[in-house]
Structures are given as structure tokens and as C-alpha cells.
Design a protein around this motif. Sequence first.
Motif, PDB file in Angstrom:
ATOM      1  N   ASP A   4     -27.104 -37.030 -57.731  1.00 55.91           N
ATOM      2  CA  ASP A   4     -26.869 -37.599 -56.414  1.00 55.91           C
ATOM      3  C   ASP A   4     -27.613 -38.915 -56.246  1.00 55.91           C
ATOM      4  O   ASP A   4     -27.062 -39.896 -55.737  1.00 55.91           O
ATOM      5  CB  ASP A   4     -27.290 -36.610 -55.329  1.00 55.91           C
ATOM      6  N   TRP A   5     -28.882 -38.952 -56.681  1.00 55.04           N
ATOM      7  CA  TRP A   5     -29.658 -40.180 -56.562  1.00 55.04           C
ATOM      8  C   TRP A   5     -29.090 -41.275 -57.453  1.00 55.04           C
ATOM      9  O   TRP A   5     -29.090 -42.452 -57.078  1.00 55.04           O
ATOM     10  CB  TRP A   5     -31.128 -39.911 -56.916  1.00 55.04           C
ATOM     11  N   TRP A   7     -25.956 -41.696 -58.157  1.00 54.31           N
ATOM     12  CA  TRP A   7     -24.773 -42.217 -57.485  1.00 54.31           C
ATOM     13  C   TRP A   7     -25.161 -43.088 -56.295  1.00 54.31           C
ATOM     14  O   TRP A   7     -24.527 -44.112 -56.037  1.00 54.31           O
ATOM     15  CB  TRP A   7     -23.888 -41.069 -57.011  1.00 54.31           C
ATOM     16  N   VAL A   8     -26.201 -42.698 -55.559  1.00 57.40           N
ATOM     17  CA  VAL A   8     -26.640 -43.493 -54.408  1.00 57.40           C
ATOM     18  C   VAL A   8     -27.116 -44.871 -54.865  1.00 57.40           C
ATOM     19  O   VAL A   8     -26.764 -45.905 -54.276  1.00 57.40           O
ATOM     20  CB  VAL A   8     -27.753 -42.755 -53.639  1.00 57.40           C
ATOM     21  N   THR A  11     -24.082 -46.922 -56.016  1.00 59.87           N
ATOM     22  CA  THR A  11     -23.281 -47.405 -54.896  1.00 59.87           C
ATOM     23  C   THR A  11     -23.971 -48.551 -54.167  1.00 59.87           C
ATOM     24  O   THR A  11     -23.341 -49.545 -53.802  1.00 59.87           O
ATOM     25  CB  THR A  11     -22.987 -46.260 -53.917  1.00 59.87           C
ATOM     26  N   GLY A  12     -25.281 -48.422 -53.950  1.00 63.47           N
ATOM     27  CA  GLY A  12     -26.018 -49.495 -53.288  1.00 63.47           C
ATOM     28  C   GLY A  12     -25.968 -50.795 -54.075  1.00 63.47           C
ATOM     29  O   GLY A  12     -25.772 -51.880 -53.498  1.00 63.47           O
TER      30      GLY A  12
END
Length: 352
Positions: A4-5, A7-8, A11-12
Motif C-alpha cells: 500500500d505504501w 502504491w501511495v 501515485t504521489g
Amino acid sequence: MMADWTWVVYTGLEVLIALVCCLGNALVVFAVCVGIKGALHEPTFCFVVSLAAADFLVGVAAVPLAVLLDGWVHLAPHLCLLLSCVVLVLTQASVLSLLAIAVDRHLRLQTPLSYQKLTRPSQTWLTVAICWSLSCILGLTPLFGWNNFSTMAPPCGKNESNELPVPVAPPCTFLSTISLPFMVYFNFLGCVLLPLLAMTLLYVRIFWSLQGRLRDSTPQARVSLLRERRLACSLALVLFLFAGCWMPLHVMNCLLLFWGPQTVTKGAMYTGILLSHANSAVNPVVYAYRIPKIQQAYANIWRRVLAVMSGRCGEQRGERAGSGSRIRWTESVESVNPAVEVSSRINPPQNL
């Protein structure tokens, strides 16, 4: 949790790259079209505009689609395939624009007498149109059959009566519709690597010819040749940055095809995608530092922007100062003659 991190962060960074792509390449197009007199009559700058337009569209379309088509949406296979092909079209437009720039510099140096006849504005823009048309044909090739539709088995759900299975659109990802053999054999080897090798050969010949001419040139001709070499170095740098940013992703596609999905981690794939998109954000910086005409156009644009901003700030300060003087005038009159208070409110002074 780690995924999850990842992907975050991915994306950022993609959002940041998209913003830089849009702003930087819009500035390049504006600088060349408006800031450089007669630039659109010079073939090299026409092809630079074409490359900047492709990089701008990477920020507008390719980056958002890369984030979206990471399994977060469920689309019909043909729509998913069409959106995935957009990235291929823009990549091919960049490659062909770089190839056109290399051919243009080679013709300018090797055939100076016939160069003006070969590079009239109408012919130059026709070449740009051909580059984009070929990009669409090559990038949309998977729509004509070279895709993963034959291996896709859409999951099934149940209808409201729980009797018959109902097809459900699978998660849309790039590699779920675009086949790896197409990406390696056709896109990488045929549409990317082969033009890159041709461009490298052209620039080697350009620098070899320039070096020989500089040794035998007169002082007057030497200035022009040095300017030509500087521009060739700048455009070659753009080419090598493109190769360096895109090569890791294509190498990972080769690893996925020949050795399987376990050879490439999700984090490595995200890094390769980010690097390929970052190439579109780097080019405006290269133009600013390496090409004097574009550098001067940048400076002129910023001076105009600062002049407009300072003019507006001056007008606002003048308005505030004027309103302040009116208030002080009213207060001074009222302090001298209180009877003027009512009349001053009804009929304010007309001339200050």
C-alpha cells in the motif's frame, strides 16, 4: 501494508511528474511559437515542438492512465486495450520526433546546398504529420489482433436469481491486454531500439564531420560550426536521456517474457514506469540550459510575467493609497468643521 505504501509513493510521484510535464512542455511550446521569431520556419524547432507536444500529452493522458490502469478500474477488454494503446502512441511519437530531429541535423550538415529546398515549412509540417500518423498506426497495432484477448477469461458472478453466471469485467491493467511478445519483439526491438540505433549512428556521423571541419575551418566559419556542435550536443543529450529513461522498463519486459513474473518485483516495475514518465519532464530543463534561443525565450517570458505581476501590484497599492488619502481628507474636514460631516457623506469631494 508495504504494498500500500509503495502504491501511495508511486501515485504521489506520478502526480508530481504529470504537473511538471504539463507546465514545462507547455512553456516550451509557448517559448518556441511566441518567444523565438521565425522559429516555426526552422525544421529543428518544429520537431522540438512536436516532441514537446508528445511530452505534454504524457502528463495529460499517459500518467493518469498509468495510475488508473493499475487494476483499480474494471473495464470492458476492448476499452482497456484502447486506453493502454494511448501510452504506446505517445511513446512512438517521441521516438519519431527524435528521429526527425537527428535526420534534420544530418541533412543540414551533409547537404547544406539542398537543405533549404528539402526543408520548406510546408514539407516540415508534413513530416510532423507523417510522424504522428505512423505513431498512431504503430501504437494502435494491438487493436488489430496482437493482444491478450485469447488468453483472458473474465470472471463470472451470479445474477439476482442466483441461477446463471454473469460475466464480470476483469481489473484493467496494461499487461492484461497488451501481450509481452508484442512489447518485446515489435515495440521494443522494432519501434524503439532500431530507431535509437539509427539516431546514434547519425549523431556519430554528425560529430565526426564537425570535428573534421573544425580542424580545417577559418576563424569566421569556426564560430558557426561551434554553434552547430553545441546544438547537436544538446539534441543528442535529449536522445540519450530518452534511451536511459526508457531502457530499464523495456529490459524488465524482456525479463518478464523470458524468465517469468517472479524476476521483476512490483517496486522495480513502478520505478521503471516512473523513470520513463520522468523523461518527459526532464526535456524542458535540457532545452533551458543547453539551447540558447530557447533559454532566451524563457527569460523573455518570465520578464513579461514579472512585469505584469509588478504592474498589478502597483495598481493595487495605488488604489489603497488613494482610498487612504480620501479617508484622511474626510477626517481632517470633520475635525475642523463638524457641520461638514453630513454634507461630505452625502456629496463626497469630486476632485482630489
